[in-house]
Motif scaffolding. Structure first.
Motif, PDB file in Angstrom:
ATOM      1  N   LEU A  79      41.772  47.911 -51.822  1.00  0.00           N
ATOM      2  CA  LEU A  79      42.364  48.428 -50.598  1.00  0.00           C
ATOM      3  C   LEU A  79      41.754  49.769 -50.214  1.00  0.00           C
ATOM      4  N   VAL A  80      41.520  50.617 -51.209  1.00  0.00           N
ATOM      5  CA  VAL A  80      40.873  51.909 -50.950  1.00  0.00           C
ATOM      6  C   VAL A  80      39.481  51.686 -50.364  1.00  0.00           C
ATOM      7  N   GLN A  81      38.745  50.756 -50.949  1.00  0.00           N
ATOM      8  CA  GLN A  81      37.399  50.465 -50.458  1.00  0.00           C
ATOM      9  C   GLN A  81      37.438  49.888 -49.045  1.00  0.00           C
ATOM     10  N   LEU A  82      38.411  49.028 -48.778  1.00  0.00           N
ATOM     11  CA  LEU A  82      38.568  48.451 -47.449  1.00  0.00           C
ATOM     12  C   LEU A  82      38.764  49.548 -46.402  1.00  0.00           C
ATOM     13  N   PHE A  83      39.633  50.494 -46.704  1.00  0.00           N
ATOM     14  CA  PHE A  83      39.884  51.596 -45.767  1.00  0.00           C
ATOM     15  C   PHE A  83      38.647  52.459 -45.581  1.00  0.00           C
ATOM     16  N   GLN A  84      37.981  52.793 -46.689  1.00  0.00           N
ATOM     17  CA  GLN A  84      36.814  53.670 -46.609  1.00  0.00           C
ATOM     18  C   GLN A  84      35.691  53.043 -45.788  1.00  0.00           C
ATOM     19  N   GLU A  85      35.552  51.737 -45.880  1.00  0.00           N
ATOM     20  CA  GLU A  85      34.478  51.068 -45.148  1.00  0.00           C
ATOM     21  C   GLU A  85      34.822  50.839 -43.679  1.00  0.00           C
ATOM     22  N   THR A  86      36.106  50.731 -43.362  1.00  0.00           N
ATOM     23  CA  THR A  86      36.511  50.384 -41.997  1.00  0.00           C
ATOM     24  C   THR A  86      36.868  51.593 -41.144  1.00  0.00           C
ATOM     25  N   SER A  87      37.461  52.610 -41.739  1.00  0.00           N
ATOM     26  CA  SER A  87      37.975  53.736 -40.947  1.00  0.00           C
ATOM     27  C   SER A  87      36.910  54.482 -40.139  1.00  0.00           C
ATOM     28  N   PRO A  88      35.620  54.562 -40.572  1.00  0.00           N
ATOM     29  CA  PRO A  88      34.637  55.235 -39.709  1.00  0.00           C
ATOM     30  C   PRO A  88      34.429  54.545 -38.358  1.00  0.00           C
ATOM     31  N   SER A  89      34.879  53.308 -38.218  1.00  0.00           N
ATOM     32  CA  SER A  89      34.724  52.584 -36.956  1.00  0.00           C
ATOM     33  C   SER A  89      35.923  52.773 -36.038  1.00  0.00           C
ATOM     34  N   VAL A  90      36.940  53.511 -36.504  1.00  0.00           N
ATOM     35  CA  VAL A  90      38.157  53.738 -35.716  1.00  0.00           C
ATOM     36  C   VAL A  90      38.109  55.138 -35.116  1.00  0.00           C
ATOM     37  N   GLY A 132      27.927  53.191 -28.142  1.00  0.00           N
ATOM     38  CA  GLY A 132      29.027  54.092 -27.799  1.00  0.00           C
ATOM     39  C   GLY A 132      30.137  53.475 -26.985  1.00  0.00           C
ATOM     40  N   HIS A 133      30.219  52.151 -26.916  1.00  0.00           N
ATOM     41  CA  HIS A 133      31.341  51.509 -26.236  1.00  0.00           C
ATOM     42  C   HIS A 133      32.546  51.483 -27.174  1.00  0.00           C
ATOM     43  N   ILE A 134      33.691  51.891 -26.639  1.00  0.00           N
ATOM     44  CA  ILE A 134      34.932  51.984 -27.396  1.00  0.00           C
ATOM     45  C   ILE A 134      35.966  51.056 -26.761  1.00  0.00           C
ATOM     46  N   VAL A 135      36.577  50.208 -27.565  1.00  0.00           N
ATOM     47  CA  VAL A 135      37.633  49.318 -27.076  1.00  0.00           C
ATOM     48  C   VAL A 135      38.989  49.934 -27.416  1.00  0.00           C
ATOM     49  N   THR A 136      39.898  49.894 -26.461  1.00  0.00           N
ATOM     50  CA  THR A 136      41.254  50.398 -26.665  1.00  0.00           C
ATOM     51  C   THR A 136      42.199  49.621 -25.758  1.00  0.00           C
ATOM     52  N   ASN A 137      43.470  50.000 -25.756  1.00  0.00           N
ATOM     53  CA  ASN A 137      44.432  49.399 -24.828  1.00  0.00           C
ATOM     54  C   ASN A 137      44.320  50.040 -23.457  1.00  0.00           C
ATOM     55  N   TYR A 138      44.576  49.246 -22.436  1.00  0.00           N
ATOM     56  CA  TYR A 138      44.611  49.798 -21.079  1.00  0.00           C
ATOM     57  C   TYR A 138      45.694  50.861 -20.964  1.00  0.00           C
ATOM     58  N   HIS A 139      46.861  50.612 -21.560  1.00  0.00           N
ATOM     59  CA  HIS A 139      47.961  51.563 -21.372  1.00  0.00           C
ATOM     60  C   HIS A 139      47.673  52.911 -22.033  1.00  0.00           C
ATOM     61  N   VAL A 140      46.717  52.972 -22.959  1.00  0.00           N
ATOM     62  CA  VAL A 140      46.327  54.249 -23.575  1.00  0.00           C
ATOM     63  C   VAL A 140      45.590  55.133 -22.572  1.00  0.00           C
ATOM     64  N   ASP A 160      30.365  59.720 -37.660  1.00  0.00           N
ATOM     65  CA  ASP A 160      29.125  58.951 -37.745  1.00  0.00           C
ATOM     66  C   ASP A 160      28.953  58.372 -39.145  1.00  0.00           C
ATOM     67  N   THR A 161      27.870  57.642 -39.344  1.00  0.00           N
ATOM     68  CA  THR A 161      27.662  56.951 -40.621  1.00  0.00           C
ATOM     69  C   THR A 161      27.413  57.911 -41.773  1.00  0.00           C
ATOM     70  N   LYS A 162      27.120  59.177 -41.475  1.00  0.00           N
ATOM     71  CA  LYS A 162      26.917  60.182 -42.524  1.00  0.00           C
ATOM     72  C   LYS A 162      28.192  60.957 -42.831  1.00  0.00           C
ATOM     73  N   GLY A 163      29.270  60.606 -42.142  1.00  0.00           N
ATOM     74  CA  GLY A 163      30.540  61.279 -42.370  1.00  0.00           C
ATOM     75  C   GLY A 163      30.759  62.508 -41.513  1.00  0.00           C
ATOM     76  N   ASN A 164      29.883  62.754 -40.543  1.00  0.00           N
ATOM     77  CA  ASN A 164      30.025  63.913 -39.662  1.00  0.00           C
ATOM     78  C   ASN A 164      31.013  63.611 -38.541  1.00  0.00           C
ATOM     79  N   VAL A 186      31.052  56.607 -24.651  1.00  0.00           N
ATOM     80  CA  VAL A 186      30.804  57.989 -25.049  1.00  0.00           C
ATOM     81  C   VAL A 186      29.317  58.160 -25.341  1.00  0.00           C
ATOM     82  N   ASP A 187      28.845  59.369 -25.143  1.00  0.00           N
ATOM     83  CA  ASP A 187      27.449  59.701 -25.421  1.00  0.00           C
ATOM     84  C   ASP A 187      27.289  59.927 -26.926  1.00  0.00           C
ATOM     85  N   VAL A 188      26.502  59.088 -27.574  1.00  0.00           N
ATOM     86  CA  VAL A 188      26.316  59.212 -29.026  1.00  0.00           C
ATOM     87  C   VAL A 188      24.870  59.559 -29.371  1.00  0.00           C
ATOM     88  N   ASP A 189      24.146  60.123 -28.438  1.00  0.00           N
ATOM     89  CA  ASP A 189      22.765  60.541 -28.720  1.00  0.00           C
ATOM     90  C   ASP A 189      22.749  61.516 -29.901  1.00  0.00           C
TER      91      ASP A 189
END
Length: 315
Positions: A79-90, A132-140, A160-164, A186-189
Motif C-alpha cells: 500500500l505504501v508503494q502504491l501511494f508513492q508511485e501514484t501520488s506524483p500524478s495527483v 500538462g493536461h489536468i483532468v478534474t471535476n467541472y464543479h471544481v 515532477d518525476t524528480k520530486g520537485n 498548465v505550462d510544464v516546460d
C-alpha cells in the motif's frame, strides 16, 4: 488473508534401491545391513522431526503469529508503494478570485494569494498526459469556466518525476457539465511530469479494493482506502441531468477530494471522485461516495482537449 495448512500423510517408505550409473546390482549383505540401519535411523528422525514441527504449530502461535505479521507487513508495504508511485500524478487545485484585474497575466502577480487574490475553494485533479493536461471535476472549476469578469483564476500544484514541487496557473480548455468533467492545461516546460495509468471500469467487481488520493479540506496528498461498494449508480450532474454508471465506494471522499482519482490495487485509475452523501446538518460523510467511471472519462476527455466541448455538443 491467506490460510495455511499442513497435511501429514502416514505412508510406508520402501527401503531405498541403490544403483550405480551403469547397472543395478545387489550389494553385499553387510553393506546392505548398514544401509538398512541408516535408513531406519533416518526414517525415525524424520518422524520425530515431523511430530516436533506439528507440536510447534499446534502450540500457540509463535510461528503462526510471525507468519501473520509477515503477511500484514507485506500488505502494508504494498500500500505504501502504491501511494508513492501514484501520488506524483495527483494535483492540488486552488480556485482564486483576484481583488482586481491585473495589468499583466504573469504568474507572479496573479498567484500571490495574500495580496492579490483570495482562495474560494480547493479540489483535486490528476495528470492526463505529459503535455500538462489536468483532468478534474467541472464543479471544481465552474467559476473559472463561467467567469465573465476576468477575476477568476486557478492555481495548480504539481510534483515532477524528480520530486520537485512547483505550481502553475491552470487554463481551462474544455468542460462538460453533463458528466461533471473539465480539463485544465498548465505550462510544464522544464519539468517532466508523470501521467496516471488508466484502467477500466467495465470489469469492476463489488468488494474489490480501491483507494482515493486527493486533498480533502486542503490537506494535500491524502490517501483513503475502501472497497467498491456498488456499481451502475445514478448521481446528479451539475447541469441538472444524471450521470449513469457511477461507482459507489466507502473510501472516504470529502470536500477537496473532488476531481481526484479512484484507483485499483495496481494503481490504475478506475474513476474520478466526485460526490458523497452527507448526514443532514453535519457535513460529515456518510460513507456513501461516488466516482465517475473511467470508461466515461476516456470517451469524453479527448474531445475536451481537442475541441473544448463535449462530443454531444458538436453534432
Amino acid at each position: 488473508m491467506a490460510m495455511f495448512s499442513i497435511s501429514l500423510h502416514s505412508k510406508h517408505f520402501p527401503s531405498p534401491m541403490l544403483t550405480t550409473p551403469s547397472s543395478t546390482k545387489c550389494l553385499p549383505s553387510a553393506t546392505a545391513a548398514i544401509t538398512s540401519r541408516r535408513a531406519m535411523v533416518f526414517g525415525s528422525g524424520f518422524v520425530i522431526a515431523s511430530w516436533f514441527n506439528l507440536a510447534n504449530l499446534n502450540s500457540p502461535p509463535l510461528a503462526l503469529a510471525e507468519l501473520l505479521q509477515d503477511e500484514l507487513q507485506q500488505e502494508e508495504d504494498n500500500l505504501v508503494q502504491l501511494f508513492q508511485e501514484t501520488s506524483p500524478s495527483v494535483v492540488f487545485i486552488k480556485d482564486l478570485e483576484l481583488t482586481k484585474v491585473p495589468k499583466t497575466s504573469s504568474d507572479e502577480v496573479m498567484l500571490n494569494e495574500d495580496e492579490d487574490a483570495k482562495v474560494e475553494g480547493t479540489g483535486s485533479g490528476f495528470i492526463w498526459d505529459k503535455f500538462g493536461h489536468i483532468v478534474t471535476n467541472y464543479h471544481v472549476v465552474a467559476k473559472l469556466a463561467t467567469d465573465t469578469s476576468g477575476l477568476q483564476r486557478c492555481k495548480v500544484f504539481l510534483v515532477d518525476t524528480k520530486g520537485n514541487s512547483f505550481y502553475r496557473e491552470g487554463k481551462i480548455i474544455g468542460f462538460d457539465p453533463a458528466y461533471d468533467l473539465a480539463v485544465l492545461k498548465v505550462d510544464v516546460d522544464g519539468y517532466e511530469i508523470k501521467p496516471v495509468a488508466l484502467g477500466q471500469s467495465n470489469n469492476l467487481n463489488v468488494g474489490q479494493s480501491c483507494f482515493a488520493i486527493g486533498n480533502p479540506y486542503g490537506y494535500e496528498n491524502t490517501l483513503t482506502t475502501g472497497v467498491v461498494s456498488g456499481l451502475g449508480r445514478e448521481i446528479p450532474s451539475p447541469n441538472g441531468g444524471a450521470i449513469r454508471g457511477a461507482i459507489q465506494t466507502d473510501a472516504a471522499i470529502n470536500a477537496g477530494n473532488s476531481g481526484g482519482p479512484l484507483i485499483d490495487s495496481r494503481g490504475h485509475v478506475i474513476g474520478v471522485n466526485t460526490s458523497t452523501f452527507t448526514r443532514k446538518g453535519t457535513g460529515v460523510s456518510s460513507g456513501v461516495n461516488f466516482a465517475i467511471p473511467i470508461d466515461t472519462v476516456i470517451r469524453n476527455v479527448p474531445y475536451l482537449i481537442v475541441y473544448g466541448t463535449p462530443y454531444s455538443n458538436r453534432f
